[in-house]
Write a protein that holds these residues in place. Structure first.
Motif, PDB file in Angstrom:
ATOM      1  N   GLY A  59      65.608   1.792  39.885  1.00 26.04           N
ATOM      2  CA  GLY A  59      65.453   0.537  39.152  1.00 26.04           C
ATOM      3  C   GLY A  59      64.215  -0.252  39.541  1.00 26.04           C
ATOM      4  O   GLY A  59      63.469  -0.736  38.672  1.00 26.04           O
ATOM      5  N   TYR A  60      63.985  -0.378  40.841  1.00 20.66           N
ATOM      6  CA  TYR A  60      62.835  -1.172  41.258  1.00 20.66           C
ATOM      7  C   TYR A  60      61.546  -0.536  40.766  1.00 20.66           C
ATOM      8  O   TYR A  60      60.649  -1.225  40.265  1.00 20.66           O
ATOM      9  N   SER A  61      61.493   0.760  40.871  1.00 20.34           N
ATOM     10  CA  SER A  61      60.277   1.449  40.455  1.00 20.34           C
ATOM     11  C   SER A  61      60.089   1.369  38.939  1.00 20.34           C
ATOM     12  O   SER A  61      58.985   1.145  38.443  1.00 20.34           O
ATOM     13  N   MET A  62      61.174   1.538  38.203  1.00 18.14           N
ATOM     14  CA  MET A  62      61.083   1.412  36.745  1.00 18.14           C
ATOM     15  C   MET A  62      60.641   0.008  36.341  1.00 18.14           C
ATOM     16  O   MET A  62      59.944  -0.182  35.348  1.00 18.14           O
ATOM     17  N   SER A  63      61.080  -0.988  37.090  1.00 15.54           N
ATOM     18  CA  SER A  63      60.808  -2.360  36.705  1.00 15.54           C
ATOM     19  C   SER A  63      59.451  -2.838  37.207  1.00 15.54           C
ATOM     20  O   SER A  63      58.687  -3.467  36.475  1.00 15.54           O
ATOM     21  N   PHE A  64      59.156  -2.544  38.453  1.00 19.19           N
ATOM     22  CA  PHE A  64      57.962  -3.118  39.058  1.00 19.19           C
ATOM     23  C   PHE A  64      56.939  -2.075  39.494  1.00 19.19           C
ATOM     24  O   PHE A  64      55.938  -2.408  40.110  1.00 19.19           O
ATOM     25  N   GLY A  65      57.214  -0.810  39.212  1.00 20.30           N
ATOM     26  CA  GLY A  65      56.254   0.230  39.576  1.00 20.30           C
ATOM     27  C   GLY A  65      55.044   0.182  38.656  1.00 20.30           C
ATOM     28  O   GLY A  65      55.032  -0.533  37.645  1.00 20.30           O
ATOM     29  N   PRO A  66      54.043   0.980  38.988  1.00 19.57           N
ATOM     30  CA  PRO A  66      52.824   1.018  38.173  1.00 19.57           C
ATOM     31  C   PRO A  66      53.144   1.252  36.704  1.00 19.57           C
ATOM     32  O   PRO A  66      53.950   2.121  36.354  1.00 19.57           O
ATOM     33  N   ASP A  67      52.520   0.460  35.885  1.00 18.70           N
ATOM     34  CA  ASP A  67      52.822   0.402  34.461  1.00 18.70           C
ATOM     35  C   ASP A  67      52.460   1.685  33.718  1.00 18.70           C
ATOM     36  O   ASP A  67      51.409   2.283  33.957  1.00 18.70           O
ATOM     37  N   VAL A  68      53.358   2.080  32.815  1.00 16.83           N
ATOM     38  CA  VAL A  68      53.067   3.210  31.931  1.00 16.83           C
ATOM     39  C   VAL A  68      53.071   2.703  30.498  1.00 16.83           C
ATOM     40  O   VAL A  68      54.146   2.443  29.925  1.00 16.83           O
ATOM     41  N   GLY A  69      51.928   2.501  29.958  1.00 10.61           N
ATOM     42  CA  GLY A  69      51.817   2.102  28.558  1.00 10.61           C
ATOM     43  C   GLY A  69      52.463   0.770  28.228  1.00 10.61           C
ATOM     44  O   GLY A  69      52.862   0.530  27.086  1.00 10.61           O
ATOM     45  N   GLY A  70      52.601  -0.085  29.209  1.00  9.11           N
ATOM     46  CA  GLY A  70      53.188  -1.389  28.934  1.00  9.11           C
ATOM     47  C   GLY A  70      54.695  -1.335  28.795  1.00  9.11           C
ATOM     48  O   GLY A  70      55.360  -2.354  28.682  1.00  9.11           O
ATOM     49  N   LEU A  71      55.267  -0.121  28.824  1.00  4.24           N
ATOM     50  CA  LEU A  71      56.680   0.010  28.489  1.00  4.24           C
ATOM     51  C   LEU A  71      57.601   0.101  29.688  1.00  4.24           C
ATOM     52  O   LEU A  71      58.747  -0.370  29.652  1.00  4.24           O
ATOM     53  N   ILE A  72      57.123   0.740  30.730  1.00  6.32           N
ATOM     54  CA  ILE A  72      58.028   0.968  31.847  1.00  6.32           C
ATOM     55  C   ILE A  72      57.196   1.258  33.084  1.00  6.32           C
ATOM     56  O   ILE A  72      56.041   1.699  32.980  1.00  6.32           O
ATOM     57  N   GLY A  73      57.791   0.991  34.267  1.00  2.00           N
ATOM     58  CA  GLY A  73      57.120   1.378  35.490  1.00  2.00           C
ATOM     59  C   GLY A  73      57.333   2.864  35.737  1.00  2.00           C
ATOM     60  O   GLY A  73      58.362   3.416  35.346  1.00  2.00           O
ATOM     61  N   ASP A  74      56.385   3.506  36.368  1.00  2.07           N
ATOM     62  CA  ASP A  74      56.615   4.920  36.647  1.00  2.07           C
ATOM     63  C   ASP A  74      57.534   5.040  37.857  1.00  2.07           C
ATOM     64  O   ASP A  74      57.971   4.043  38.417  1.00  2.07           O
ATOM     65  N   LEU A  75      57.840   6.256  38.232  1.00  2.00           N
ATOM     66  CA  LEU A  75      58.801   6.419  39.318  1.00  2.00           C
ATOM     67  C   LEU A  75      58.112   6.699  40.652  1.00  2.00           C
ATOM     68  O   LEU A  75      58.693   7.304  41.552  1.00  2.00           O
ATOM     69  N   SER A  76      56.892   6.209  40.769  1.00  2.00           N
ATOM     70  CA  SER A  76      56.173   6.496  42.005  1.00  2.00           C
ATOM     71  C   SER A  76      56.782   5.783  43.214  1.00  2.00           C
ATOM     72  O   SER A  76      56.489   6.133  44.350  1.00  2.00           O
ATOM     73  N   MET A  77      57.633   4.793  42.970  1.00  2.00           N
ATOM     74  CA  MET A  77      58.278   4.135  44.105  1.00  2.00           C
ATOM     75  C   MET A  77      59.747   4.561  44.200  1.00  2.00           C
ATOM     76  O   MET A  77      60.576   3.836  44.762  1.00  2.00           O
ATOM     77  N   PHE A  78      60.019   5.742  43.642  1.00  2.00           N
ATOM     78  CA  PHE A  78      61.386   6.287  43.707  1.00  2.00           C
ATOM     79  C   PHE A  78      61.911   6.194  45.140  1.00  2.00           C
ATOM     80  O   PHE A  78      61.210   6.543  46.085  1.00  2.00           O
ATOM     81  N   GLY A  79      63.127   5.730  45.273  1.00  2.00           N
ATOM     82  CA  GLY A  79      63.721   5.634  46.616  1.00  2.00           C
ATOM     83  C   GLY A  79      62.937   4.744  47.560  1.00  2.00           C
ATOM     84  O   GLY A  79      62.901   4.977  48.762  1.00  2.00           O
ATOM     85  N   LEU A  80      62.314   3.729  47.013  1.00  2.00           N
ATOM     86  CA  LEU A  80      61.568   2.731  47.800  1.00  2.00           C
ATOM     87  C   LEU A  80      60.332   3.306  48.474  1.00  2.00           C
ATOM     88  O   LEU A  80      59.844   2.745  49.466  1.00  2.00           O
ATOM     89  N   LYS A  81      59.831   4.392  47.958  1.00  2.00           N
ATOM     90  CA  LYS A  81      58.613   4.978  48.536  1.00  2.00           C
ATOM     91  C   LYS A  81      57.495   3.932  48.561  1.00  2.00           C
ATOM     92  O   LYS A  81      57.152   3.334  47.548  1.00  2.00           O
ATOM     93  N   GLY A  82      56.960   3.701  49.718  1.00  2.00           N
ATOM     94  CA  GLY A  82      55.856   2.757  49.849  1.00  2.00           C
ATOM     95  C   GLY A  82      56.267   1.298  49.866  1.00  2.00           C
ATOM     96  O   GLY A  82      55.426   0.414  49.964  1.00  2.00           O
TER      97      GLY A  82
END
Ligand SMILES: Nc1ncnc2c1ncn2[C@@H]1O[C@H](COP(=O)(O)OP(=O)(O)O)[C@@H](O)[C@H]1O
Ligand SMILES: Nc1ncnc2c1ncn2[C@@H]1O[C@H](COP(=O)(O)OP(=O)(O)O)[C@@H](O)[C@H]1O
Ligand SMILES: Nc1ncnc2c1ncn2[C@@H]1O[C@H](COP(=O)(O)OP(=O)(O)O)[C@@H](O)[C@H]1O
Lengths: 407, 112, 407, 407, 112, 112
Positions: A59-82
């Motif tokens: 959820g955190y990554s989808m919401s506040f992760g790096p933007d993908v096309g203005g639509l959703i955050g990517d999953l680069s912070m999956f499991g609180l990575k970083g």
């Protein structure tokens, strides 16, 4: 750099927002019949577990992760990575990012809990969990990203200080869908759906009010003048909502009620949420009065048409999200918050248009996805509703083998 | 022996108890009940939904007495319970065939 | 130098930990029968008075005063001598020492309150007070000194972030002793010991969760990244414990329960306590899951053997203290907290050994002293237990001449 | 300049003080009969609305606005004019003035709520609102100005750290007037006025204790050593009050009670309020013990003379205000707080005289104005009291068309 | 048929139920009541105000049986409810003219 | 006169009340009771401890009627209370010797 004052502020605010979920549990559970008390409480409490899981993993990554096309955050912070004790470079730069993450988690938790008031006393526990989980993924996270995570609505200039769109309108729209899909409780119009314990509802109201300061003032993400403004706006809107509702009851029914006072307060607090840090206290008072008026009318009207939004999620939370977001379009002022916007009264009608656009987008999106999701679960999971006999027996015994009060 | 059942207004319980004590009645059993009758209930309002509440809280007093005490007891109850307003309640007299005291096994009037 | 952010953080945390004692009172009181509600509540509330007295006069000095042979603090700070608005040179150097003192006071207060769950519904009030007072002096203060006050266990490298050993294991061990000395409640196995008000227990759960943030995050003693980590660990462990317990109930009994959700949450929160600021969120989630699993099994097993630990102090708090302290030995990581340690998974099996040593020492010490103390009081003070008739009547009427509910 | 630590401190403290009003609602409502629960709760809750309105428009300006002859603030800050995110130059110079304003608002809210305990179970809602509003304008605001707003009592050197005079004595004096004007409840001396739910009262006690830290420590207006001192004084006075009351009950009635523990705690907390930041912890303990003793005696005596101060506002709050203010005159020490004063024990008997003067002035003023105001409203508004039949039916049904518990 | 009403101490309910089950009685209706009699109440203290509470919680058991079972039932109740201390309660026997089972409409002894 | 006691399922109260109103019965007294009978109770689980709860919430309706109304009343109750499932309850008819209205002192059928 980490500022200990700000960090304290958001840590304590996060704790206060966490407390709102039990507060909501009691606010709601006081209004149901005594055979559904525990089931209702659990629908809120269990969100703390289910949605927090969702949040820390995706959820955190989808919401506040790096933007993908203005639509959703990517999953680069999956499991609180970083996500660590160091501040984020984008959000809340004076506090550990992990504090920002957990503070936002508390918002994600309470939002689906809000929806439960709409289908109170009649939904099965399993399907409810599935719905809440997928709803968070499909509705909450995207909308959160659009508005707060640098998504397309934020780009468009839509503002939402602490969750008029993200929290209240999404849950209100989902509630509307739920009422339509599940239908009314057995016995509506004949049985007496009287609150089993208004003191419990008032306890919830008190806790919610307290927590709301963490919700709204904390959304400034720093202990500064904006937080101060948001705090004051919150308080005076609650005060005005309560006054208005009580006054209307006095006029219409000759007597003010305790539940009315609580309802008006919640309406005021919810309404000011999107606007809290962007408007003056006076505007907040006007919003609170409008909240009391509109929600009172909505709830009265609901009773007339037999629409069983059991605990008035649409009529109070959803409507408040709309009024507050509109109100922000009207009352926003850069004099109050230079990072905000000027609204209609400051000569910027365009901003009101932007806010209306935000309401329509979020409202329609949340309603449609919720509706489809509910229908889908209804079909795939053996029905959303309790069996009629179980509904008669009540959630506590039928779904949890417990009794609330053994006196 | 007889069983006297009286339905009264809750706030009159102490008066009735005193009136009964005065005539030497020192045993009774009471139950919280709800009554429905001529006395009108009241309306309750919850977020604009109005509900007619027509079962009114009452107290039921059950007293076992010997047949010759029935009149005295009913008079005492009336004296204690009467307000003159609708809903003061009713007294019923039922026959009782046997009374036993659990502690001693005594039977009949001795058991009261 | 005093930092206003840190000071605010610990002041508010202290208030939050204080609130946990009423929270615990409700958590427990909801689970007893309605004739013992007030007696149970008072057993917690009165600790605020009795133990605070002990603490300001001798407890703080015994625990945190200058070390005597690694075993105990001396009494040079008797009656708060030298404890003022200036920071301590050793503990929490950025806040007034008196704030550190009162923050620690709240821990001392809740620890004996935790024990009361073991002998719920059957202990006399006077002997209970005597026991609690001397237990604090003989068990809590020394163990606190050993672990947190620079005593011999600290020297040995035993770690305990916020009270797995000092709070949960000591109280759990004392609870075990109490169950053995007092014996089961009248009617165990025949009467129904059903909770009289689960909403009250859930209220307590909500308050406890809120306060636990002050308990664990506050134990960082500064509003920094460690506090942030501890906050997040706390939350996710609670979430995981709740999920696990609910899942197990669902599997074993076909239905999840509200009390199960609450129990799992408390198990998770208690388990992460010793580890909160030393481990990653992922480790905290694993600890929470383990907590849910082990405590669920322990409680189930207890029911089988007729061991009347009435409100499961051993099976939830004591066990959690053990699991959490072990878990710290496994998951501790200097990458998370440089002032902490590396555990088994970071290649340092020795630290796990140290933690096991700590568990054995504290567990045995607390159990033995508690057992002797209880036996002693039982003999000298006319018996620990209520008279059988009083136990039938219930604490409220028999011991306090009150009735909880006059409806 | 704004300090984020201090700002956080007062923002959170304000939230905690807000929570005290619901806390008080439950503290009181637990003690009334079940037919008056909601009416009693509402009397506190509605103050949040009514008094906050008064405060943001005129109350703050009357209390803290530019001084007019030592008697009252002028209305130059009507409607928060000039009150913004910037700090005040006079009060709390490290936090936004609007935070100071809202923090003080919470005090204004709870003060008339305290009075409601005196006329519990028998006052009409409309006249109650009118009374509370005008009482705040005519009593609270002036006294607040005299003592805290740079008025004539402050000039004279009268000290009141957090509201012994401004909050507790004013409300206690008003309570005395109310008891005299309204007379006793129907059935006093014959009916049993047993608390309907002591767990509710204990919940209120717990919430009040928690909030009191915000009330007293927050009154330092900065997160410094004074706040720390006030926090500790608060806690130990509560602890001592509880101990004393419980001990006296044990001696006089053979049994300590839960309500006694709660009452003693509140007495201790109220008593230390005016002194909290000016005295040492030891003095606070003595004050707490005195509070327990005197209030216990006062309440016992009240029962003997048939004076129906239903929930003991005079005997607990009013008396506490007096004892605490006197105690400050005795125990005040510049060694603790250089901005405070030296009291009798520090060789400055004059200061005790000043405090006595303050008590007399505030007590007489508050009593007289309250008495006249009540008489006036009684005559002009169709009577303060419920009709006898309505009193029998109870506030909940007669005044609010609600029932607290539908079980 | 007869109605047997027994007022007992609440904590004796399980014993009475078991005793009744043992003699084949498997139907009953219970009510929470409060009793007043020889057994003394207790004092409660609230902030120094002492109140005499003289209505004591009891349970009323109502059982309909055929006339020939009355003695067995009363004996079973006594066996289960007796503690030998004041306040053990009483058993009353009342005549019943008709019994009907709602579900089936059966009447008389068959309906029990 | 007769006393009719009916034990019914709580959620059927409104139906029974309506059925009674339809035949002109406008007075009754109800009590919350718990029943034990053929209908099985349920299990409750608290931290793994399972308890059999075999007393089931019921409502007892007490109505005093004149002898000639007994059949109509019992039929109305059955009509309102019947679900056809076990546990629907029972109706008992007891003799009543006297009825008095507290407010007026009226006796016999007039008092109802
Ligand atoms: N036919 C009846 N059978 C049993 N109880 C009755 C009957 N009629 C009235 N009652 C009881 O008596 C109470 C008072 O009756 P009501 O008609 O309201 O006033 P009144 O006693 O003045 O005639 C009711 O609330 C109900 O409990
Ligand atoms: N005359 C009576 N009518 C109805 N109930 C009675 C009567 N006398 C006693 N009871 C009931 O029986 C209970 C026990 O009676 P009590 O006199 O206290 O002791 P005991 O049964 O040992 O004689 C009382 O609490 C009351 O409920
Ligand atoms: N012998 C009896 N005496 C008194 N009440 C009874 C008796 N038998 C049953 N009842 C009451 O009737 C209710 C319904 O009875 P039960 O045997 O469960 O089903 P049914 O009415 O369908 O036969 C019970 O819950 C109990 O309250």
């Amino acid at each position: 750099m980490i500022n200990s004052g700000d960090t304290t502020f958001i840590i304590i605010s996060a704790a206060m927002v966490l407390l709102m979920t039990p507060g909501l549990a009691f606010f709601y559970a006081g209004m149901v019949r005594h055979k559904n008390v525990l089931g209702t409480i659990l629908q809120s409490f269990i969100m703390i577990s289910v949605i927090s899981f969702e949040w820390v993993y995706i959820g955190y990554s989808m919401s506040f992760g790096p933007d993908v096309g203005g639509l959703i955050g990517d999953l680069s912070m999956f499991g609180l990575k970083g996500v660590s004790g160091a501040p984020s470079e984008i959000y809340a730069t004076t506090i550990p990012q992990i504090v920002f993450m957990i503070y936002q988690c508390m918002f994600a938790v309470i939002t689906p809990a809000l929806i439960t008031g709409a289908f109170a006393e009649r939904m099965r526990f399993g399907p409810f969990l599935i719905f809440s989980l997928f709803w968070t993924i499909l509705v909450y996270n995207p909308v959160c990203h659009w508005v707060w995570g640098g998504g397309w609505l934020a780009e468009r200039g839509v503002l939402d200080f602490a969750g008029g769109l993200v929290v209240h309108l999404t849950s209100g729209a989902a509630a509307a869908a739920a009422v339509m899909v599940l239908g009314p409780r057995k016995g509506l119009g004949r049985d007496k759906f009287m609150p089993h314990s208004l003191p419990m509802t008032l306890l919830g109201t008190g806790i919610l009010w307290f927590g709301w300061f963490g919700f709204n003032a904390g959304s400034a993400l720093a202990a500064d003048g904006i937080a101060a403004t948001a705090f004051v706006s919150t308080h005076v809107a609650g005060m005005a909502g309560m006054a208005m509702w009580v006054a209307l009851e006095w006029k219409c029914y000759k007597q003010p009620t305790t539940l009315g006072a609580a309802s008006g307060a919640i309406a005021g607090l919810a309404t000011v949420t999107p606007a809290a840090g962007f408007i003056s206290p006076h505007s907040a008072i006007i919003l609170g009065l409008m909240a009391g008026l509109c929600c009172f009318l909505a709830v009265t009207y609901k009773n007339k048409i037999g629409w069983d939004d059991s605990l008035d999620v649409v009529g109070i939370h959803g409507l408040s999200g709309v009024i507050g977001t509109l109100g922000l379009g009207i009352f926003a002022s850069k004099a109050i918050n230079p990072n905000g916007a000027d609204g209609l009264l400051a000569g910027n009608g365009e901003f009101l248009g932007t806010q209306i656009f935000g309401i329509v987008v979020v409202g329609v999106y949340a309603f449609v996805v919720s509706f489809i999701l509910l229908k889908f679960i209804d079909i795939c999971c053996g029905g959303l509703r309790l069996k009629p006999d179980d509904e008669t027996i009540g959630l506590d015994q039928a779904a949890h083998s417990e009794t609330a009060y053994n006196m | 022996m007889k069983k006297i059942e009286a339905i009264i207004k809750p706030f009159k319980l102490d008066d009735v108890k005193d009136a009964l004590n005065n005539i030497g009645i020192n045993g009774m059993t009471i139950t919280d009940v709800k009554g429905y009758g001529r006395q009108k209930g009241h309306k309750e309002i919850y977020r604009g939904a109005e509900y007619e509440v027509d079962f009114i809280p009452k107290i039921k007093i059950g007293i076992i007495v010997s047949a010759d005490q029935v009149d005295a007891v009913t008079e005492a109850i009336i004296a204690g319970a009467k307000t003159g307003k609708i809903g003061d309640g009713k007294i019923f007299v039922l026959p009782v065939e046997q009374v036993i005291r659990v502690r001693t096994g005594e039977k009949g009037p001795d058991a009261i």
